[in-house]
Design an enzyme around this catalytic site. Structure first.
Site, PDB file in Angstrom:
ATOM      1  N   ASP A  10      28.409  33.816  43.304  1.00 40.23           N
ATOM      2  CA  ASP A  10      29.766  34.236  42.946  1.00 40.23           C
ATOM      3  C   ASP A  10      29.772  34.605  41.470  1.00 40.23           C
ATOM      4  OD1 ASP A  10      32.574  34.692  43.357  1.00 40.23           O
ATOM      5  OD2 ASP A  10      32.963  32.861  42.251  1.00 40.23           O
ATOM      6  N   SER A  11      30.855  35.237  41.044  1.00 37.42           N
ATOM      7  CA  SER A  11      31.008  35.583  39.632  1.00 37.42           C
ATOM      8  C   SER A  11      31.289  34.357  38.773  1.00 37.42           C
ATOM      9  CB  SER A  11      32.155  36.582  39.457  1.00 37.42           C
ATOM     10  OG  SER A  11      33.372  36.004  39.887  1.00 37.42           O
ATOM     11  N   TYR A  42      33.947  39.526  37.134  1.00 36.20           N
ATOM     12  CA  TYR A  42      33.462  40.731  37.796  1.00 36.20           C
ATOM     13  C   TYR A  42      34.595  41.729  38.043  1.00 36.20           C
ATOM     14  CZ  TYR A  42      28.778  38.970  39.144  1.00 36.20           C
ATOM     15  OH  TYR A  42      27.483  38.526  39.158  1.00 36.20           O
ATOM     16  N   GLY A  43      35.803  41.228  38.200  1.00 34.89           N
ATOM     17  CA  GLY A  43      36.910  42.061  38.650  1.00 34.89           C
ATOM     18  C   GLY A  43      37.283  43.193  37.719  1.00 34.89           C
ATOM     19  N   CYS A  73      31.785  36.323  47.026  1.00 38.79           N
ATOM     20  CA  CYS A  73      32.563  37.016  46.010  1.00 38.79           C
ATOM     21  C   CYS A  73      33.021  38.320  46.628  1.00 38.79           C
ATOM     22  CB  CYS A  73      31.686  37.276  44.778  1.00 38.79           C
ATOM     23  SG  CYS A  73      32.466  38.297  43.497  1.00 38.79           S
ATOM     24  N   ASN A  74      34.326  38.516  46.714  1.00 39.90           N
ATOM     25  CA  ASN A  74      34.851  39.732  47.313  1.00 39.90           C
ATOM     26  C   ASN A  74      34.504  40.966  46.498  1.00 39.90           C
ATOM     27  OD1 ASN A  74      36.970  38.957  49.671  1.00 39.90           O
ATOM     28  ND2 ASN A  74      36.883  37.346  48.134  1.00 39.90           N
ATOM     29  N   THR A  75      34.558  40.861  45.172  1.00 41.91           N
ATOM     30  CA  THR A  75      34.233  41.991  44.317  1.00 41.91           C
ATOM     31  C   THR A  75      32.789  42.422  44.517  1.00 41.91           C
ATOM     32  OG1 THR A  75      35.856  41.273  42.674  1.00 41.91           O
ATOM     33  CG2 THR A  75      34.176  42.821  41.937  1.00 41.91           C
ATOM     34  N   GLU A 151      39.213  29.267  36.908  1.00 43.59           N
ATOM     35  CA  GLU A 151      38.058  29.054  36.031  1.00 43.59           C
ATOM     36  C   GLU A 151      38.384  28.083  34.895  1.00 43.59           C
ATOM     37  OE1 GLU A 151      34.759  30.298  35.942  1.00 43.59           O
ATOM     38  OE2 GLU A 151      35.129  30.957  37.997  1.00 43.59           O
ATOM     39  N   CYS A 183      39.812  36.887  47.126  1.00 44.16           N
ATOM     40  CA  CYS A 183      38.949  36.448  46.024  1.00 44.16           C
ATOM     41  C   CYS A 183      38.664  34.986  46.304  1.00 44.16           C
ATOM     42  CB  CYS A 183      39.645  36.632  44.675  1.00 44.16           C
ATOM     43  SG  CYS A 183      38.730  35.910  43.282  1.00 44.16           S
ATOM     44  N   HIS A 185      38.197  32.610  44.492  1.00 49.38           N
ATOM     45  CA  HIS A 185      38.908  31.680  43.613  1.00 49.38           C
ATOM     46  C   HIS A 185      40.255  31.264  44.204  1.00 49.38           C
ATOM     47  CE1 HIS A 185      36.040  33.313  40.688  1.00 49.38           C
ATOM     48  NE2 HIS A 185      36.351  32.319  39.871  1.00 49.38           N
TER      49      HIS A 185
END
Length: 265
Positions: A10-11, A42-43, A73-75, A151, A183, A185
């Site tokens: 993931d980011s 990343y977004g 991670c969707n991005t 985060e 996302c 998160h």
């Protein structure tokens, strides 16, 4: 039986929402997590930049004997999944198609999607949803500020609720039946999101459907393990930040936490 670990990337800390479901659903599997906090977020990056980072992490996981990679991670899924599947010698599973499939399970007429700026701009969820169900109405809303809330350890605070209320305000005039938490998160903000949208809106956490896909791949390729699980966590940022997040989001249940450098990959 294959005792090699499942790799997860993931980011940042969001992928721990997928990791915790993997641990619940696959208690015999060892897990190897990489949170790319050194390049977070990343977004706001270009698709090419995200793809390069995801490939570097994929190569790291392969070198550390991962038998399968989950792009939690969707991005990164939107930007890099086909490239990862082409470049790596192991199966690679993303979160977007499983999330879209879960959102359509109740035959809704309207589906909302919240994600990072990059995920929403990419349109990967909208394309996948319309591929699976052309008639469904999709309302997409960028929710980049919510990533930082998770985060920075602000979940469960008044500040988190205020941020959620502001970001989700457009859904007041465009109501939806199901909302994809696009996302990894965002599941950590489910309470705040549900409070804003009300109990009638069904929240879709792609993690659960993604893990079902992982189970299918493990079974089809005879990669499943037995005999106990170990979770090892890596970050490209500060170890202390990952430890703090993992202690909070995984209740401190991991074997090792260390820092790595992927910039030379």
């Amino acid at each position: 039986m294959d005792r090699r670990p499942i790799g997860v990337m993931d980011s940042g800390l969001g992928g721990l929402s997928v990791l915790r479901v993997l641990r619940q659903e696959l208690p015999d599997e060892s897990l190897l997590f990489v949170g790319d906090q050194g390049h977070f977020p990343y977004g706001t990056k270009t698709q090419a930049e995200v793809r390069q980072l995801a490939l570097a992490i994929g190569r790291f996981l392969v070198r550390h004997d991962a038998k399968l990679m989950v792009v939690a991670c969707n991005t990164a899924t939107g930007a890099a999944l086909p490239a990862l599947q082409a470049a790596l010698p192991i199966p690679v599973v993303g979160v977007i198609r499983p999330g879209a499939t879960a959102a359509l399970a109740t035959n809704p007429r309207t589906i909302g999607v919240i994600g990072t700026d990059s995920t929403i701009k990419n349109g990967a969820y909208e394309r996948t949803l319309h591929e699976l169900q052309p008639a469904v109405k999709v309302v997409s809303q960028p929710a980049q500020p919510l990533v930082a809330i998770v985060e920075h350890g602000q979940t469960g605070t008044p500040a988190a609720q205020r941020a959620v209320d502001k970001v989700l305000q457009p859904f007041a005039s465009q109501p939806v039946e199901n909302l994809i938490l696009g996302c990894t998160h965002f599941p950590f903000l489910s309470k705040e999101i549900q409070h804003k949208l009300g109990p009638a809106v069904r929240l879709i956490d792609p993690a659960y459907e993604t893990v079902q896909t992982v189970k299918q791949v493990l079974a089809a390729r005879q990669l499943a393990a037995t005999g106990g699980q170990q979770t090892v966590l890596y970050t490209t940022g500060r170890v202390a930040d990952l430890q703090t997040g993992a202690d909070r989001l995984l209740a401190g249940d991991y074997a090792q936490c260390a820092s790595i450098d992927i910039d030379g990959e």
